[in-house]
Design a protein around this motif. Structure first.
Motif, short mmCIF file in Angstrom:
data_model
loop_
_atom_site.label_atom_id
_atom_site.label_comp_id
_atom_site.label_asym_id
_atom_site.label_seq_id
_atom_site.Cartn_x
_atom_site.Cartn_y
_atom_site.Cartn_z
N SER A 285 0.38 -1.36 0.12
CA SER A 285 -0.25 -0.02 0.22
C SER A 285 1.03 1.58 -0.05
N ALA A 286 1.90 1.35 0.44
CA ALA A 286 3.13 2.22 0.94
C ALA A 286 3.54 2.74 -0.84
N ALA A 287 4.28 1.60 -0.98
CA ALA A 287 4.78 1.72 -2.39
C ALA A 287 3.64 2.95 -3.37
N GLY A 288 2.68 1.36 -2.88
CA GLY A 288 1.59 1.96 -4.45
C GLY A 288 0.59 3.29 -4.42
N GLN A 289 0.76 3.78 -3.28
CA GLN A 289 -0.13 4.69 -2.92
C GLN A 289 1.52 6.42 -3.39
N LEU A 290 2.20 5.98 -2.97
CA LEU A 290 3.45 6.72 -3.42
C LEU A 290 3.84 6.80 -4.54
N ALA A 291 3.49 5.32 -5.21
CA ALA A 291 3.99 5.87 -6.74
C ALA A 291 2.78 6.35 -7.72
N GLN A 292 1.35 6.30 -7.59
CA GLN A 292 0.71 7.41 -8.15
C GLN A 292 0.31 8.82 -7.71
N LEU A 293 0.95 8.64 -5.93
CA LEU A 293 1.24 10.73 -5.83
C LEU A 293 2.75 11.00 -6.85
N LEU A 294 3.59 10.05 -7.45
CA LEU A 294 5.04 11.09 -7.17
C LEU A 294 5.07 10.44 -9.13
N GLY A 295 4.43 9.13 -9.45
CA GLY A 295 4.41 9.47 -10.53
C GLY A 295 5.89 8.95 -11.68
N ARG A 296 6.39 7.66 -10.04
CA ARG A 296 7.39 7.01 -10.66
C ARG A 296 7.45 6.07 -9.43
N THR A 297 7.93 4.89 -9.86
CA THR A 297 7.70 3.63 -9.12
C THR A 297 8.68 3.17 -8.27
N PRO A 298 8.43 2.84 -6.93
CA PRO A 298 9.57 2.80 -6.07
C PRO A 298 10.50 1.63 -6.63
N ASP A 299 11.20 1.23 -6.71
CA ASP A 299 12.35 0.86 -6.61
C ASP A 299 12.29 -0.47 -5.12
N SER A 300 12.18 -0.26 -3.53
CA SER A 300 11.78 -0.68 -3.45
C SER A 300 11.42 -0.45 -1.73
N VAL A 301 10.97 -1.11 -0.53
CA VAL A 301 11.00 -0.56 1.07
C VAL A 301 11.76 -1.29 1.56
N SER A 302 12.38 0.34 1.92
CA SER A 302 13.40 -0.48 2.68
C SER A 302 13.07 -0.74 4.64
N SER A 303 12.39 -0.10 5.05
CA SER A 303 12.29 -0.62 5.94
C SER A 303 10.61 -0.09 6.54
N LEU A 304 9.70 -1.07 7.15
CA LEU A 304 7.92 -0.92 7.87
C LEU A 304 8.54 -1.21 9.04
N LYS A 305 6.93 -0.32 10.13
CA LYS A 305 6.98 -0.49 10.93
C LYS A 305 5.92 0.18 11.91
#
Length: 125
Positions: free
Chosen positions: A49-69
């Motif tokens: 969800s974090a990666a997908g929603q950020l991709a929609q806002l930035l218009g760039r595909t995230p490379d990775s999620v380096s941390s999650l808490k």
């Protein structure tokens, strides 16, 4: 070749009333799945969800999620994004974003916290 004779199946013993009562009681410890509240996403779901929603806002595909808490208010993730592609790719400019999700997994805020070249290695301070 002769086939082996079928083995007789053992009948399962039926639980006694005493056994049924103890099964109805809640165990002393709970699993993480039972601790989760209804509607709260799992770690894997929150990461997607974090990666997908950020991709929609930035218009760039995230490379990775380096941390999650998990936090009291949902989830917090660090998401790595390629901001400027270069050749060779070790010189591409990367950005690290802090992403905050609410308890349902919806993006509440994001902030770019760092820019660096892909080939850069963190050194202990």
């Amino acid at each position: 070749m002769a086939a082996e004779p079928a083995r007789p199946r053992r009948a399962r013993p039926r639980p006694t009333e005493e056994h049924v009562e103890t099964q109805d009681r809640a165990p002393a410890h709970r699993t993480s799945a039972s601790k989760r509240k209804a509607g709260v996403p799992s770690a894997a779901s929150a990461m997607r969800s974090a990666a997908g929603q950020l991709a929609q806002l930035l218009g760039r595909t995230p490379d990775s999620v380096s941390s999650l808490k998990p936090t009291e208010d949902g989830w917090q993730a660090q998401v790595e994004v390629v901001e400027l592609e270069r050749i060779p790719d070790t010189t591409s400019v990367m950005a690290s974003y802090k992403v905050t999700l609410d308890p349902e997994g919806q993006l509440v805020s994001y902030e770019r916290t760092r820019r660096y070249s892909r080939g850069m290695i963190d050194r202990p301070t």
